[in-house]
Design an enzyme around this catalytic site. Structure first.
Site, mmCIF file in Angstrom:
data_model
loop_
_atom_site.group_PDB
_atom_site.id
_atom_site.type_symbol
_atom_site.label_atom_id
_atom_site.label_comp_id
_atom_site.label_asym_id
_atom_site.label_seq_id
_atom_site.Cartn_x
_atom_site.Cartn_y
_atom_site.Cartn_z
ATOM 1 N N GLU A 192 26.078 9.954 40.907
ATOM 2 C CA GLU A 192 27.161 9.618 41.827
ATOM 3 C C GLU A 192 28.249 8.768 41.174
ATOM 4 O OE1 GLU A 192 24.086 6.334 42.402
ATOM 5 O OE2 GLU A 192 24.140 8.469 41.954
ATOM 6 N N LYS A 231 23.123 25.154 19.368
ATOM 7 C CA LYS A 231 21.690 24.868 19.222
ATOM 8 C C LYS A 231 20.821 25.950 19.856
ATOM 9 C CE LYS A 231 22.348 19.882 18.920
ATOM 10 N NZ LYS A 231 23.813 19.969 18.760
ATOM 11 N N ASN A 266 29.171 20.804 18.763
ATOM 12 C CA ASN A 266 29.308 19.442 19.281
ATOM 13 C C ASN A 266 30.756 19.130 19.623
ATOM 14 O OD1 ASN A 266 26.565 18.956 18.780
ATOM 15 N ND2 ASN A 266 26.986 18.411 16.656
ATOM 16 N N ARG A 317 14.678 13.904 13.305
ATOM 17 C CA ARG A 317 13.963 13.693 14.554
ATOM 18 C C ARG A 317 13.335 15.002 15.030
ATOM 19 N NH1 ARG A 317 18.838 11.192 17.902
ATOM 20 N NH2 ARG A 317 19.754 13.062 16.973
ATOM 21 N N GLU A 345 15.187 18.580 15.442
ATOM 22 C CA GLU A 345 16.512 18.502 14.832
ATOM 23 C C GLU A 345 16.599 19.402 13.598
ATOM 24 O OE1 GLU A 345 19.638 14.873 14.227
ATOM 25 O OE2 GLU A 345 17.627 14.591 13.411
#
Length: 721
Positions: free
Chosen positions: A386, A490, A527, A620, A623
């Site tokens: 919200e 991705k 990105n 990570r 990734e």
């Protein structure tokens, strides 16, 4: 000053005051202004040493008086000018043989005819709604066009009366209407343009301290607009000294009294010789490579450097001094400006009811801004958070006020509506569709954070897969005309739960397009800079804390776009797309994250390794070192737009039992069965390589992506328009 000369001044002053001001009470304050001028003239005659001070006081008196004029005052002035213009025209035409008596009847007739005609044309065209303090070439163009129209009308009416009996105009020279128009033009234009002229002269005589001497790089329209505003607003502390421009045709020329002194390679020499305190790059359309080169030159001489935002940020906004800001990483990664067919995008959205899911997110909020400018009938902002939804709603409300001010009275004013809801809940969405009945849907809602989704596979499936299916089912049920979902690079050969879930979402959209034959499509890109999940905000925070900057791997690369650029291409792809296809945006060359970090450290005024360290932490979960843009088996072709590529066979490589498998994986998400989710994703997305198989995959990726393939290197056939 002699008594005779003084009496002449006062004689004309008295005639002016009694003949114009007293008779018509034309302009309050004029009497005081003229008195100041006469006193100044007397002062000059008494003491020539005070000449400069007197000139300044005259200019200030005139400027102060003229600035107080309103359009009603101009109307009175114009009436007086138009009344005497026929007499002056006759005097010019007859020269030494001028005598008023033989032509008095004809002059009265043409004055009665010409004055109302001129005022009617000027008033009807909105001429008396202009603010003349900032008059420019646009206002001059309007005066020329209106006076040309007046000249034609006056000549026509004069010639008609000339050949009719009972009128005295046949005693007047036939050239009188033309001369009258020229005199009127000179007076009308002269009075109005004296305001900005005197204002500029006044500014030249004023002294402002602590102003930075500025070198403007770019003598184009943006640079000229910037210099103009600096000159008109000297209290802001900018003093433009010279232009730098690579165009040799401009070398040694002056623009707004500012010389063009050389190209970018002359910057060090110019900075030293002209004592430059700041360099401003005023080239919003150039690529990041050019910005980087200029910045390196400026850093070599230690001069602070600022820039204007790129065209993708400015969009249609006016360049102003307030737009000048420090160079940001987005400027160094900027590409050549995108040519967008705004007309087609506007026609596509104008008058439509548009639903935007994820409206509070980075892409969703920018979509809201750009869609609003296309004047849809209604925009429905759908979101789960919200606070972010409230923020974009308030921003769009302010934009709407500007659109109302700039638009015509008959233009459609979009309605902005909000709906707090989660796309995972079908019943809630059903209520929204029943009430709103959208015609166009932009689906931007998704979970995008790779490591978090590796830890929470059920959430990735529930939101990215189930949520997309819910929207598609309702879009088909309520006969939505266009459906555009936003995907990611991705999803190509994914190694993460997030990427694989987005690939499944692509399949759902393509299947819906195949079943319905409607223009439902996927737009895939990489990105975006400045988004919540981007590395840029993280790096900024780490730099502010004194470092270190953490990067997972020294070789990791990503494709980047600015948010406005991505949304412009997204809207363009929506117009071009025919449905049942994936539209890929040309992401340019991939960027090494370590280079991105080094640039951000330099832009913050620090040195890499000395002030801020860079630490590598390891990849990570989920990734990849290199993102990819192409899936094996997909066939690519270029579109009418050079930055958009179409996957033409995307809807023909879908699993046969897609519906059953979707239900199975959604059921696994409901039961929080992580292992089953991974297993089902492997069945749905053959190219998916989960994390436990990813070590070997990363090695293959490094080998195959030493020189990553990108759309600009594709050899694909172009298609006809």
């Amino acid at each position: 000053m002699s008594g005779e000369r003084k009496s002449i001044y006062w004689h004309y002053y008295t005639r002016f005051e009694t003949g114009i001001i007293t008779q018509g009470a034309v302009l309050y304050g004029a009497n005081k202004m003229i008195s100041k001028i006469l006193l100044a003239v007397n002062a000059v005659a008494r003491d020539p040493i005070e000449d400069q001070i007197v000139k300044s006081s005259i200019i200030q008196a005139l400027s102060k008086w003229l600035i107080t004029l309103r359009n009603r005052h101009f109307l009175i002035l114009d009436t007086i000018v138009f009344a005497i213009a026929p007499i002056l025209a006759l005097a010019i035409r007859l020269e030494d043989s001028f005598s008023l008596a033989p032509y008095l009847g004809g002059l009265i007739e043409v004055t009665i005819l010409f004055v109302p005609l001129k005022l009617a044309v000027l008033y009807g065209s909105g001429f008396y709604k202009r603010y003349w303090r900032y008059a420019s070439i646009d206002e001059l163009e309007q005066i020329v066009m209106l006076m040309a129209a007046i000249g034609i009308l006056q000549t026509t009416c004069f010639n008609v009366l000339y050949y009719l009996d009972g009128f005295a105009v046949n005693s007047l020279p036939r050239s009188l209407p033309l001369l009258d128009t020229i005199i009127s033009f000179l007076f009308v234009g002269g009075i109005r343009f004296s305001i900005p002229v005197l204002n500029r002269i006044k500014q030249r005589h004023q002294k402002f301290y602590r102003r930075d001497r500025v070198l403007i790089v770019g003598a184009g329209s943006a640079g000229i607009s910037l210099v103009r505003e600096m000159q008109q607003s000297p209290w802001l502390g900018f003093y433009p000294v010279a232009f730098i421009d690579d165009d040799q045709a401009k070398l040694n020329l002056q623009i707004r009294r500012i010389p063009v002194v050389g190209d970018r390679h002359k910057i060090p020499e110019i900075v030293r010789s002209l004592h430059i305190r700041r360099v401003i790059i005023a080239m919003p359309a150039v690529s990041g490579r050019v910005i980087r080169e200029i910045l390196d030159i400026c850093l070599s001489v230690g001069v602070p450097t600022s820039t204007l935002p790129g065209l993708n940020e400015i969009l249609t906004n006016r360049i102003r001094v307030g737009s000048v800001r420090d160079i940001q990483i987005e400027d160094l990664l900027r590409r050549e400006s995108i040519q967008t067919d705004l007309r087609r995008v506007g026609e596509f959205l104008q008058g439509k009811k548009v639903l935007i899911s994820g409206a509070g997110g980075s892409i969703g909020s920018e979509l809201c801004r750009q869609v609003l400018k296309c004047r849809p009938a209604e925009i429905m902002l759908l979101g789960h958070g919200e606070n972010s939804l409230f923020a974009i709603q308030q921003e769009l409300g302010r934009m709407l006020q500007i659109l109302q001010q700039e638009g015509d009275p008959g233009d459609t004013i979009p309605q902005i509506k909000t709906f707090i809801g989660d796309i995972r809940f079908l019943n809630r969405l059903e209520y929204l569709f029943e009430q709103f009945r959208p015609q166009v849907i932009f689906h931007a809602a998704a979970h995008k954070h790779v490591p978090l989704m590796e830890s929470h596979p059920p959430e990735a499936i529930a939101n990215n897969v189930r949520g997309t299916k819910n929207l598609l089912d309702l879009a088909l049920k309520y006969d939505v005309e266009h459906f555009v979902t936003i995907s990611t690079d991705k999803a190509v050969n994914p190694t993460s739960i997030m990427g694989a879930s987005k690939r499944v979402a692509e399949m759902l959209v393509l299947q819906a397009a195949q079943k319905s034959g409607k223009p439902f499509m996927v737009v895939r890109f990489g990105n975006v800079l400045g988004s919540r999940g981007s590395v840029v905000p993280t790096f900024k925070q780490q730099i502010a804390q004194g470092g270190p900057i953490t990067i997972t791997h020294p070789d990791i690369c990503r494709y980047f776009m600015t948010i406005p650029e991505a949304v412009q291409l997204l809207l363009q792809a929506a117009v071009i797309g025919r449905g049942g296809e994936v539209m890929m945006l040309d992401m340019g060359q991939p960027v090494k994250i370590v280079d991105l970090a080094k640039d951000m450290i330099r832009l913050s005024g620090y040195e890499v390794g000395k002030d801020i360290e860079i630490v590598f932490t390891g990849l990570r979960p989920g990734e990849k070192l290199f993102e990819e843009l192409f899936i094996p088996g997909e066939e690519y072709e270029r579109t009418q737009h050079e930055k958009i590529i179409r996957v033409k066979n995307a809807s023909r490589i879908l699993p046969e039992q897609l519906d059953l498998e979707i239900e199975a994986i959604c059921e696994a998400a409901t039961k929080n069965d992580n292992n089953l989710i991974v297993f089902m994703l492997e069945q749905l997305v053959p190219e998916y390589m989960p994390d436990y198989l990813n070590v070997e995959g990363q090695a293959r990726t490094i080998d195959s992506n030493t020189n990553p393939l990108n759309p600009t290197q594709l050899s694909v056939p172009s298609i006809s328009n």
